[in-house]
Design a protein around this motif. Structure first.
Motif, PDB file in Angstrom:
ATOM      1  N   ILE A  75       0.844  -1.196   0.000  1.00 44.99           N
ATOM      2  CA  ILE A  75       0.000   0.000   0.000  1.00 44.99           C
ATOM      3  C   ILE A  75       0.877   1.243   0.000  1.00 44.99           C
ATOM      4  O   ILE A  75       2.047   1.194   0.386  1.00 44.99           O
ATOM      5  N   THR A  76       0.294   2.362  -0.419  1.00 41.05           N
ATOM      6  CA  THR A  76       1.071   3.578  -0.656  1.00 41.05           C
ATOM      7  C   THR A  76       1.834   4.037   0.578  1.00 41.05           C
ATOM      8  O   THR A  76       3.017   4.349   0.515  1.00 41.05           O
ATOM      9  N   SER A  77       1.164   4.085   1.716  1.00 38.30           N
ATOM     10  CA  SER A  77       1.800   4.595   2.936  1.00 38.30           C
ATOM     11  C   SER A  77       2.122   3.466   3.907  1.00 38.30           C
ATOM     12  O   SER A  77       2.077   3.653   5.114  1.00 38.30           O
ATOM     13  N   SER A 200       1.493  16.449  -2.934  1.00 37.28           N
ATOM     14  CA  SER A 200       2.456  15.425  -3.362  1.00 37.28           C
ATOM     15  C   SER A 200       2.249  15.032  -4.821  1.00 37.28           C
ATOM     16  O   SER A 200       3.210  14.734  -5.539  1.00 37.28           O
ATOM     17  N   GLU A 201       0.994  15.029  -5.277  1.00 34.73           N
ATOM     18  CA  GLU A 201       0.702  14.688  -6.664  1.00 34.73           C
ATOM     19  C   GLU A 201       1.243  15.759  -7.602  1.00 34.73           C
ATOM     20  O   GLU A 201       1.831  15.440  -8.649  1.00 34.73           O
ATOM     21  N   ALA A 202       1.035  17.024  -7.251  1.00 38.94           N
ATOM     22  CA  ALA A 202       1.518  18.118  -8.096  1.00 38.94           C
ATOM     23  C   ALA A 202       3.041  18.188  -8.065  1.00 38.94           C
ATOM     24  O   ALA A 202       3.690  18.431  -9.092  1.00 38.94           O
ATOM     25  N   GLU A 203       3.630  17.987  -6.908  1.00 36.98           N
ATOM     26  CA  GLU A 203       5.079  18.102  -6.748  1.00 36.98           C
ATOM     27  C   GLU A 203       5.832  17.012  -7.511  1.00 36.98           C
ATOM     28  O   GLU A 203       6.983  17.207  -7.893  1.00 36.98           O
ATOM     29  N   SER A 204       5.180  15.881  -7.757  1.00 38.25           N
ATOM     30  CA  SER A 204       5.845  14.767  -8.445  1.00 38.25           C
ATOM     31  C   SER A 204       5.597  14.761  -9.954  1.00 38.25           C
ATOM     32  O   SER A 204       5.968  13.797 -10.637  1.00 38.25           O
ATOM     33  N   LEU A 205       4.989  15.818 -10.485  1.00 37.24           N
ATOM     34  CA  LEU A 205       4.714  15.879 -11.918  1.00 37.24           C
ATOM     35  C   LEU A 205       6.008  15.832 -12.743  1.00 37.24           C
ATOM     36  O   LEU A 205       7.025  16.419 -12.368  1.00 37.24           O
ATOM     37  N   ILE A 218      -0.334  10.360 -11.809  1.00 34.89           N
ATOM     38  CA  ILE A 218      -0.167   8.907 -11.735  1.00 34.89           C
ATOM     39  C   ILE A 218       0.232   8.445 -10.330  1.00 34.89           C
ATOM     40  O   ILE A 218      -0.019   7.320  -9.946  1.00 34.89           O
ATOM     41  N   ASN A 219       0.847   9.315  -9.570  1.00 29.85           N
ATOM     42  CA  ASN A 219       1.275   8.954  -8.215  1.00 29.85           C
ATOM     43  C   ASN A 219       0.184   9.358  -7.236  1.00 29.85           C
ATOM     44  O   ASN A 219       0.341  10.257  -6.428  1.00 29.85           O
ATOM     45  N   THR A 220      -0.971   8.671  -7.312  1.00 29.35           N
ATOM     46  CA  THR A 220      -2.139   9.089  -6.540  1.00 29.35           C
ATOM     47  C   THR A 220      -2.377   8.171  -5.348  1.00 29.35           C
ATOM     48  O   THR A 220      -1.938   7.028  -5.318  1.00 29.35           O
ATOM     49  N   LYS A 221      -3.114   8.688  -4.382  1.00 29.58           N
ATOM     50  CA  LYS A 221      -3.419   7.943  -3.166  1.00 29.58           C
ATOM     51  C   LYS A 221      -4.277   6.722  -3.462  1.00 29.58           C
ATOM     52  O   LYS A 221      -4.115   5.664  -2.835  1.00 29.58           O
TER      53      LYS A 221
END
Length: 343
Positions: A75-77, A200-205, A218-221
Motif C-alpha cells: 500500500i502507498t503509505s 504530493s501529486e503536483a510536486e511529483s509531476l 499517476i502517483n495518486t493515493k
C-alpha cells in the motif's frame, strides 16, 4: 506411493501423512481416492484434544511486522503506517496479540486525549490496528477473532472545511512570488488550485505528464490515474520551468513559509491541503456538479465529496425555497398577535 491405478482399473490409496500412521484403501474412481487421501492428511494435521494446537504467543509488534511483510508493503503509505503501529504497540507495552482487548485500547485513547491528541487521528490509528487483525485473519495467519471488533470509534465534532477566498488566494500568490530560492512553490500551488490535486501529486509531476492542455496524475493515493484539464498559459509556464530547472524539488516548507508570511489563518493540520479544499469549494460554489468533482478529486466514494455539497448555490436556494416559512407572511402574523395581546 500415494494414489496408484491398479490393473483392474480401480484406484489404490497408500498414504502415510505422519510417521507410523498409514492408510490403505481402494476405490472405483480417482476422485474418491483423492478425497480419501486429503481427508486422511487433514485428520492427522488437525489438533486432537490430547495434543492441542500450540497457542499463538506472538507479540503485537510481531503481528504488525508480519502484516507489513504479507500486505502492508503493497500500500502507498505502508512503511509510515507500520511505524505508527509499532509506536502504538510500544505504548501498549507490546502485549501478546491474542490477549489484547478493547480495554487496552480504550485506556491508551484516554491517555492520548488527555495529552492533547486529536480524536480523528486517534480513530485513524485505531482503524489501522484493527485492519492488521482483519487482514491476517483473512490470509489465515491468525485463527482468532479480531479483539478490537467491539471497540467503537470516538465521536467528535466534525471540523468545518477551510478554503481560501479570492482575496486570500491573491495574498498567497504574492507571498509565493517573494520566494526567490524556491521558484517551484508557486507553480506547484497553482497546479493544486487549478486541478484540486494533493500537494504530493503536483510536486511529483514530470514533463511528459503535462500535455494537450491537461495534467495526468499517476502517483495518486487511490492508485488510479486521472487527467485534469488546465489552461494553455499554465501548461506553457510548466514546460518553461521544466526546461530551465528540471522536475520540481521538494518545496512544502517554502509554501508553509509563504503561508505564514501572508498572515492567512488556517485551522490546525490544514496547510497545503487547503489548496485542494479551495479548488473543490469554488468548483461547487460556481455551479459545478458534485459527481464531476468526485472524479476530478479522485475520491473512491461520494461520501467524501459530499462534504462540499452545502456550498452549492442550488443547495442554498433550495434551503430558502423549501423551508416551511416560504410564502408565509410572518410580519402580518406578528401584527395580529400583538392586536390579540392588546385586547
Amino acid at each position: 506411493m500415494a494414489i496408484e491405478q491398479q490393473p483392474d482399473g480401480r484406484w489404490k490409496v497408500d498414504v502415510e501423512p505422519i510417521k507410523g500412521k498409514r492408510f490403505r484403501k481402494t476405490f472405483k474412481t480417482k476422485g474418491e481416492a483423492q478425497r480419501f487421501e486429503a481427508t486422511c492428511r487433514a485428520n492427522c494435521i488437525q489438533a486432537q484434544p490430547w495434543n492441542p494446537k500450540p497457542k499463538d504467543k506472538r507479540k503485537l509488534s510481531e503481528l504488525i511486522e508480519r502484516w507489513y511483510d504479507l500486505h502492508g508493503h503493497s500500500i502507498t503509505s505502508g512503511r509510515r503506517r507500520k511505524n505508527t503501529l509499532l509506536l502504538m504497540a510500544s505504548r501498549l507495552d507490546d502485549p501478546v496479540a491474542i490477549r489484547l482487548t478493547g480495554s487496552h485500547l480504550a485506556q491508551l485513547r484516554r491517555v492520548e486525549l488527555e495529552a492533547g491528541a486529536v480524536a480523528k487521528s486517534i480513530n485513524n490509528r485505531f482503524t489501522y490496528l484493527k485492519a492488521v487483525f482483519n487482514e491476517l485473519r483473512r490470509l489465515g495467519d491468525i485463527d482468532y477473532a479480531n479483539p478490537l471488533d467491539t471497540v467503537k470509534p470516538l465521536k467528535f465534532q466534525e471540523r468545518q472545511l477551510s478554503y481560501l477566498s479570492i482575496k486570500e488566494i491573491r495574498l498567497l500568490i504574492e507571498s509565493l512570488d517573494k520566494l526567490k530560492r524556491s521558484p517551484s512553490a508557486r507553480l506547484v500551488a497553482e497546479v493544486c488550485l487549478a486541478t484540486g490535486s494533493r500537494w504530493s501529486e503536483a510536486e511529483s509531476l514530470l514533463p511528459e505528464q503535462v500535455r494537450n492542455d491537461s495534467v495526468t496524475f499517476i502517483n495518486t493515493k487511490s492508485k488510479r490515474t486521472r487527467t485534469i484539464p488546465i489552461s494553455t498559459q499554465l501548461q506553457q509556464r510548466l514546460h518553461a520551468y521544466f526546461e530551465q530547472h528540471g522536475r520540481f524539488t521538494s518545496c512544502m516548507h517554502s509554501f508553509r513559509a509563504a503561508l505564514k508570511d501572508s498572515a492567512i489563518k488556517l485551522p490546525r493540520g490544514q496547510a497545503t491541503h487547503v489548496l485542494r479544499h479551495t479548488f473543490a469549494s469554488h468548483f461547487i460554489m460556481n455551479g459545478g456538479n458534485i459527481l464531476t468533482l468526485k472524479e476530478v478529486l479522485g475520491h473512491s466514494s461520494l461520501t467524501m465529496t459530499m462534504r462540499y455539497a452545502h456550498l452549492s448555490p442550488s443547495h442554498l436556494r433550495d434551503a430558502l425555497r423549501l423551508n416551511p416559512l416560504d410564502g408565509f407572511d410572518t410580519s402580518s402574523t406578528h401584527e395580529k398577535q400583538r392586536e390579540i395581546n392588546s385586547l
